[in-house]
Scaffold this motif. Structure first.
Motif, PDB file in Angstrom:
ATOM      1  N   ARG A  21       0.889   9.458   3.695  1.00 21.52           N
ATOM      2  CA  ARG A  21       1.570  10.701   3.342  1.00 21.52           C
ATOM      3  C   ARG A  21       3.072  10.434   3.307  1.00 21.52           C
ATOM      4  NH1 ARG A  21      -0.939  13.597   6.658  1.00 21.52           N
ATOM      5  NH2 ARG A  21      -2.120  15.086   5.438  1.00 21.52           N
ATOM      6  N   LEU A  22       3.738  10.949   2.284  1.00 24.04           N
ATOM      7  CA  LEU A  22       5.199  10.886   2.197  1.00 24.04           C
ATOM      8  C   LEU A  22       5.675  12.323   2.273  1.00 24.04           C
ATOM      9  CD1 LEU A  22       7.602   8.865   1.689  1.00 24.04           C
ATOM     10  CD2 LEU A  22       7.487   9.530  -0.694  1.00 24.04           C
ATOM     11  N   GLY A  23       6.385  12.665   3.359  1.00 25.05           N
ATOM     12  CA  GLY A  23       6.720  14.071   3.586  1.00 25.05           C
ATOM     13  C   GLY A  23       5.433  14.855   3.778  1.00 25.05           C
ATOM     14  N   ASN A  24       5.246  15.917   2.978  1.00 24.85           N
ATOM     15  CA  ASN A  24       4.030  16.733   3.089  1.00 24.85           C
ATOM     16  C   ASN A  24       2.971  16.358   2.056  1.00 24.85           C
ATOM     17  OD1 ASN A  24       5.242  18.270   5.128  1.00 24.85           O
ATOM     18  ND2 ASN A  24       6.357  19.468   3.594  1.00 24.85           N
ATOM     19  N   VAL A  25       3.241  15.311   1.275  1.00 24.71           N
ATOM     20  CA  VAL A  25       2.351  14.990   0.151  1.00 24.71           C
ATOM     21  C   VAL A  25       1.508  13.753   0.452  1.00 24.71           C
ATOM     22  CG1 VAL A  25       2.272  14.482  -2.333  1.00 24.71           C
ATOM     23  CG2 VAL A  25       4.121  15.918  -1.413  1.00 24.71           C
ATOM     24  N   ARG A  36      22.239  -7.070  -5.304  1.00 23.38           N
ATOM     25  CA  ARG A  36      22.859  -5.743  -5.427  1.00 23.38           C
ATOM     26  C   ARG A  36      22.358  -5.016  -6.677  1.00 23.38           C
ATOM     27  NH1 ARG A  36      27.438  -8.553  -3.553  1.00 23.38           N
ATOM     28  NH2 ARG A  36      28.196  -7.776  -1.568  1.00 23.38           N
ATOM     29  N   VAL A  37      22.164  -5.777  -7.756  1.00 22.80           N
ATOM     30  CA  VAL A  37      21.658  -5.175  -9.005  1.00 22.80           C
ATOM     31  C   VAL A  37      20.220  -4.687  -8.801  1.00 22.80           C
ATOM     32  CG1 VAL A  37      21.156  -5.570 -11.457  1.00 22.80           C
ATOM     33  CG2 VAL A  37      23.192  -6.599 -10.423  1.00 22.80           C
ATOM     34  N   ALA A  38      19.412  -5.505  -8.131  1.00 25.70           N
ATOM     35  CA  ALA A  38      18.020  -5.114  -7.853  1.00 25.70           C
ATOM     36  C   ALA A  38      17.978  -3.851  -6.987  1.00 25.70           C
ATOM     37  CB  ALA A  38      17.285  -6.261  -7.166  1.00 25.70           C
ATOM     38  N   LEU A  39      18.913  -3.747  -6.029  1.00 21.54           N
ATOM     39  CA  LEU A  39      18.995  -2.544  -5.194  1.00 21.54           C
ATOM     40  C   LEU A  39      19.380  -1.321  -6.021  1.00 21.54           C
ATOM     41  CD1 LEU A  39      20.774  -3.730  -1.913  1.00 21.54           C
ATOM     42  CD2 LEU A  39      18.691  -2.373  -2.001  1.00 21.54           C
ATOM     43  N   ALA A  40      20.380  -1.515  -6.906  1.00 28.46           N
ATOM     44  CA  ALA A  40      20.816  -0.412  -7.772  1.00 28.46           C
ATOM     45  C   ALA A  40      19.655   0.067  -8.641  1.00 28.46           C
ATOM     46  CB  ALA A  40      21.989  -0.862  -8.648  1.00 28.46           C
ATOM     47  N   ARG A  41      18.868  -0.888  -9.157  1.00 30.46           N
ATOM     48  CA  ARG A  41      17.733  -0.526 -10.023  1.00 30.46           C
ATOM     49  C   ARG A  41      16.666   0.244  -9.247  1.00 30.46           C
ATOM     50  NH1 ARG A  41      14.347  -5.196 -12.737  1.00 30.46           N
ATOM     51  NH2 ARG A  41      13.774  -5.384 -10.566  1.00 30.46           N
ATOM     52  N   ALA A  42      16.448  -0.142  -7.989  1.00 28.56           N
ATOM     53  CA  ALA A  42      15.452   0.560  -7.167  1.00 28.56           C
ATOM     54  C   ALA A  42      15.926   1.963  -6.804  1.00 28.56           C
ATOM     55  CB  ALA A  42      15.173  -0.256  -5.906  1.00 28.56           C
ATOM     56  N   LEU A  43      17.234   2.116  -6.587  1.00 28.45           N
ATOM     57  CA  LEU A  43      17.758   3.401  -6.086  1.00 28.45           C
ATOM     58  C   LEU A  43      18.042   4.424  -7.185  1.00 28.45           C
ATOM     59  CD1 LEU A  43      20.176   1.956  -3.384  1.00 28.45           C
ATOM     60  CD2 LEU A  43      18.138   3.342  -2.935  1.00 28.45           C
ATOM     61  N   ILE A  44      18.040   3.992  -8.458  1.00 30.00           N
ATOM     62  CA  ILE A  44      18.413   4.898  -9.552  1.00 30.00           C
ATOM     63  C   ILE A  44      17.425   6.061  -9.709  1.00 30.00           C
ATOM     64  CG2 ILE A  44      17.234   3.715 -11.480  1.00 30.00           C
ATOM     65  CD1 ILE A  44      19.915   4.186 -13.088  1.00 30.00           C
ATOM     66  N   THR A  45      16.209   5.876  -9.191  1.00 23.71           N
ATOM     67  CA  THR A  45      15.188   6.940  -9.333  1.00 23.71           C
ATOM     68  C   THR A  45      15.287   7.998  -8.226  1.00 23.71           C
ATOM     69  OG1 THR A  45      13.635   5.588  -8.077  1.00 23.71           O
ATOM     70  CG2 THR A  45      13.539   5.398 -10.473  1.00 23.71           C
ATOM     71  N   ASP A  46      16.344   7.917  -7.369  1.00 15.34           N
ATOM     72  CA  ASP A  46      16.498   8.840  -6.232  1.00 15.34           C
ATOM     73  C   ASP A  46      15.251   8.869  -5.349  1.00 15.34           C
ATOM     74  OD1 ASP A  46      19.035   9.548  -6.833  1.00 15.34           O
ATOM     75  OD2 ASP A  46      18.582  11.534  -7.612  1.00 15.34           O
ATOM     76  N   PRO A  47      14.810   7.731  -4.845  1.00 17.00           N
ATOM     77  CA  PRO A  47      13.579   7.736  -4.037  1.00 17.00           C
ATOM     78  C   PRO A  47      13.788   8.400  -2.671  1.00 17.00           C
ATOM     79  CG  PRO A  47      14.636   5.597  -3.895  1.00 17.00           C
ATOM     80  CD  PRO A  47      15.442   6.398  -4.882  1.00 17.00           C
ATOM     81  N   MET A  97       0.839  -1.213   0.000  1.00 23.17           N
ATOM     82  CA  MET A  97       0.000   0.000   0.000  1.00 23.17           C
ATOM     83  C   MET A  97       0.869   1.256   0.000  1.00 23.17           C
ATOM     84  SD  MET A  97      -3.432  -0.823   2.247  1.00 23.17           S
ATOM     85  CE  MET A  97      -2.714  -1.574   3.692  1.00 23.17           C
ATOM     86  N   ILE A  98       2.005   1.215   0.737  1.00 25.20           N
ATOM     87  CA  ILE A  98       2.930   2.365   0.718  1.00 25.20           C
ATOM     88  C   ILE A  98       3.488   2.540  -0.700  1.00 25.20           C
ATOM     89  CG2 ILE A  98       5.103   3.333   1.626  1.00 25.20           C
ATOM     90  CD1 ILE A  98       4.615   1.644   4.201  1.00 25.20           C
ATOM     91  N   ALA A  99       3.780   1.412  -1.353  1.00 24.38           N
ATOM     92  CA  ALA A  99       4.382   1.448  -2.702  1.00 24.38           C
ATOM     93  C   ALA A  99       3.384   1.831  -3.793  1.00 24.38           C
ATOM     94  CB  ALA A  99       4.970   0.075  -3.029  1.00 24.38           C
ATOM     95  N   GLY A 100       2.083   1.641  -3.514  1.00 17.33           N
ATOM     96  CA  GLY A 100       1.072   1.909  -4.540  1.00 17.33           C
ATOM     97  C   GLY A 100       0.743   0.699  -5.384  1.00 17.33           C
ATOM     98  N   HIS A 101       1.241  -0.482  -4.983  1.00 17.17           N
ATOM     99  CA  HIS A 101       0.925  -1.723  -5.715  1.00 17.17           C
ATOM    100  C   HIS A 101      -0.366  -2.353  -5.199  1.00 17.17           C
ATOM    101  CE1 HIS A 101       4.645  -1.500  -7.854  1.00 17.17           C
ATOM    102  NE2 HIS A 101       5.354  -1.514  -6.743  1.00 17.17           N
ATOM    103  N   GLU A 102      -0.917  -1.761  -4.143  1.00 21.43           N
ATOM    104  CA  GLU A 102      -2.146  -2.249  -3.531  1.00 21.43           C
ATOM    105  C   GLU A 102      -2.963  -1.013  -3.152  1.00 21.43           C
ATOM    106  OE1 GLU A 102      -3.745  -5.455  -3.324  1.00 21.43           O
ATOM    107  OE2 GLU A 102      -1.840  -6.125  -2.453  1.00 21.43           O
ATOM    108  N   ARG A 133       4.911   7.787  -9.345  1.00 18.05           N
ATOM    109  CA  ARG A 133       4.844   9.198  -8.936  1.00 18.05           C
ATOM    110  C   ARG A 133       4.989   9.395  -7.426  1.00 18.05           C
ATOM    111  NH1 ARG A 133      -0.087  12.327 -10.123  1.00 18.05           N
ATOM    112  NH2 ARG A 133       1.101  13.912  -9.021  1.00 18.05           N
ATOM    113  N   ARG A 134       5.236   8.331  -6.694  1.00 16.82           N
ATOM    114  CA  ARG A 134       5.173   8.407  -5.234  1.00 16.82           C
ATOM    115  C   ARG A 134       6.445   8.905  -4.555  1.00 16.82           C
ATOM    116  NH1 ARG A 134       1.080   4.713  -2.253  1.00 16.82           N
ATOM    117  NH2 ARG A 134      -0.638   5.039  -3.658  1.00 16.82           N
ATOM    118  N   GLY A 135       7.588   8.781  -5.216  1.00 16.43           N
ATOM    119  CA  GLY A 135       8.838   9.105  -4.527  1.00 16.43           C
ATOM    120  C   GLY A 135       9.346   7.928  -3.705  1.00 16.43           C
ATOM    121  N   THR A 136       8.743   6.747  -3.959  1.00 16.31           N
ATOM    122  CA  THR A 136       9.223   5.520  -3.312  1.00 16.31           C
ATOM    123  C   THR A 136       9.758   4.579  -4.391  1.00 16.31           C
ATOM    124  OG1 THR A 136       7.075   4.416  -3.515  1.00 16.31           O
ATOM    125  CG2 THR A 136       7.473   5.659  -1.477  1.00 16.31           C
ATOM    126  N   ALA A 137      10.581   3.635  -3.984  1.00 18.93           N
ATOM    127  CA  ALA A 137      11.020   2.574  -4.906  1.00 18.93           C
ATOM    128  C   ALA A 137      10.925   1.266  -4.155  1.00 18.93           C
ATOM    129  CB  ALA A 137      12.457   2.824  -5.357  1.00 18.93           C
TER     130      ALA A 137
END
Length: 362
Positions: free
Chosen positions: A64-68, A144-155, A51-56, A77-81
């Motif tokens: 709320r994430l920060g003020n949003v 490690r590759v999966a982590l790199a892929r998740a972090l590339i969006t600067d979440p 639910m936090i990720a938006g997959h549910e 569009r969530r700012g999460t990965a």
């Protein structure tokens, strides 16, 4: 990396048909913290993460994430990965293209996204493998590759669904240390789902223990260990014995409870009324192998099992209404006076080591 954000879960529920998976939970996860959701299978921890990720979708409440308020935002569009348990890497792409995939979806130019992907692989100490495919990597390398892929969006928050479950025990411990270091380096909020108490204790700043779709306790690891809030937390963490009984007297702040087989125990500082059911906790390492005295509490039971663990020995005893009362003693103490299955054994503990345990109202 972008700034970490607080995650505020406000009265969030998830209902599937007639089943409620998550019951109106509320929780604030501090910005830049490492938070572990912990609990048995089916307790609602993965539903909460999704639910936090938006997959549910949420059945009720807001996130709320920060003020949003991100309740109705799509995942991108969530700012999460999110990093999935299966890693979900593309077998036909090399590591650079795997890591760069989300930037490709956003229309980032090839050179720019490949440069950023190489930067992320460098962070994970995987740049030497950049041209390989996922099948040519070990489980730890794929992670490690999966982590790199998740972090590339600067979440602002990284969500991890049982990320270590597929790894062997030695690699698990090494990757635990790497995850902790990575979170400190990046400074972003990590939310990690696990069913391993040891993993949560080793990683988390905040442990959220769930049971049957509800939060039993959300606190620092030391608080969860020293002061479990409920009998479920005490049992699930595995370091406490739980005795359940009814209040039979209250005298000068000391409550006496009687367990089903008639034995009497005391606990301080617990507001109760006579006849009410209560639970108390006693840490397994605070129980002594000696009879109760005027200054201590205890009982005589029968040894059900003895487990040698190297530096310590775990003894399981039947008695006081419990069929798995556990004592953990040093190997030196045990071998001074060893016991075997079927032996009678006297146990005792100090009054100050008794923890009053609350009950969740449904």
């Amino acid at each position: 990396m972008s700034k970490a954000a607080e995650i505020d879960i406000a009265s969030v529920s998830k209902v599937y048909g007639t089943t409620t998976a998550v019951h109106a939970i509320s929780l604030k996860i501090p910005a830049g913290s490492y938070c572990c959701f912990l609990g048995p299978s089916g307790c609602g921890k993965t539903s909460t993460l999704r639910m936090i990720a938006g997959h549910e979708s949420l059945s009720s409440g807001d996130i709320r994430l920060g003020n949003v308020v991100i309740t109705d935002f799509p995942p991108a569009r969530r700012g999460t990965a999110m990093m999935f348990q299966s890693y979900a890497l593309f077998p036909h792409l090399d590591l650079v293209d795997n890591v760069a995939f989300s930037l490709k979806m956003k229309g980032v130019q090839k050179e720019e996204r490949r440069a950023k992907a190489l930067e992320m692989l460098k962070l994970m100490q995987m740049e030497a493998y950049a041209t390989r495919r996922p099948a040519q990597l070990s489980g730890g390398q794929q992670q490690r590759v999966a982590l790199a892929r998740a972090l590339i969006t600067d979440p602002e928050a990284l969500l991890l669904d049982e990320p270590l479950s597929a790894l062997d025990p030695f690699l698990k411990i090494r990757m635990r240390a790497e995850l902790k270091k990575l979170q400190k380096t990046l400074g972003i909020t990590f939310v990690h789902v696990t069913h391993s108490q040891e993993e949560a204790m080793a990683l988390a700043d905040v442990i959220v223990i769930m049971n049957d779709g509800r939060i039993e306790q959300a606190a620092a690891p030391r608080t969860v260990f020293e002061k479990p809030a409920t009998a479920f937390v005490a049992r699930f963490m595995g370091d406490h014995n739980v005795l359940s009984g009814r209040v039979t007297s209250i005298d000068d702040g000391i409550v006496t409870l009687t367990v089903p087989d008639g034995q009497i125990f005391s606990v301080r500082d617990i507001a109760q009324e006579i006849g009410k059911s209560i639970d108390i906790g006693i840490r397994t390492d605070r129980v002594r192998l000696e009879p109760a005295s005027e200054k201590s509490l205890g009982f005589q039971g029968v040894v059900a099992n003895v487990e040698y663990r190297g530096a310590s020995v775990k003894i399981t005893v039947i008695g006081a209404g419990s069929d798995d009362f556990t004592v953990v003693v040093s190997d030196a103490d045990y071998f001074t006076k060893p016991v075997s299955t079927g032996d009678a054994l006297s146990l005792s503990w100090a009054m100050e080591d008794v923890i009053p345990l609350g009950r969740l109202s449904a």
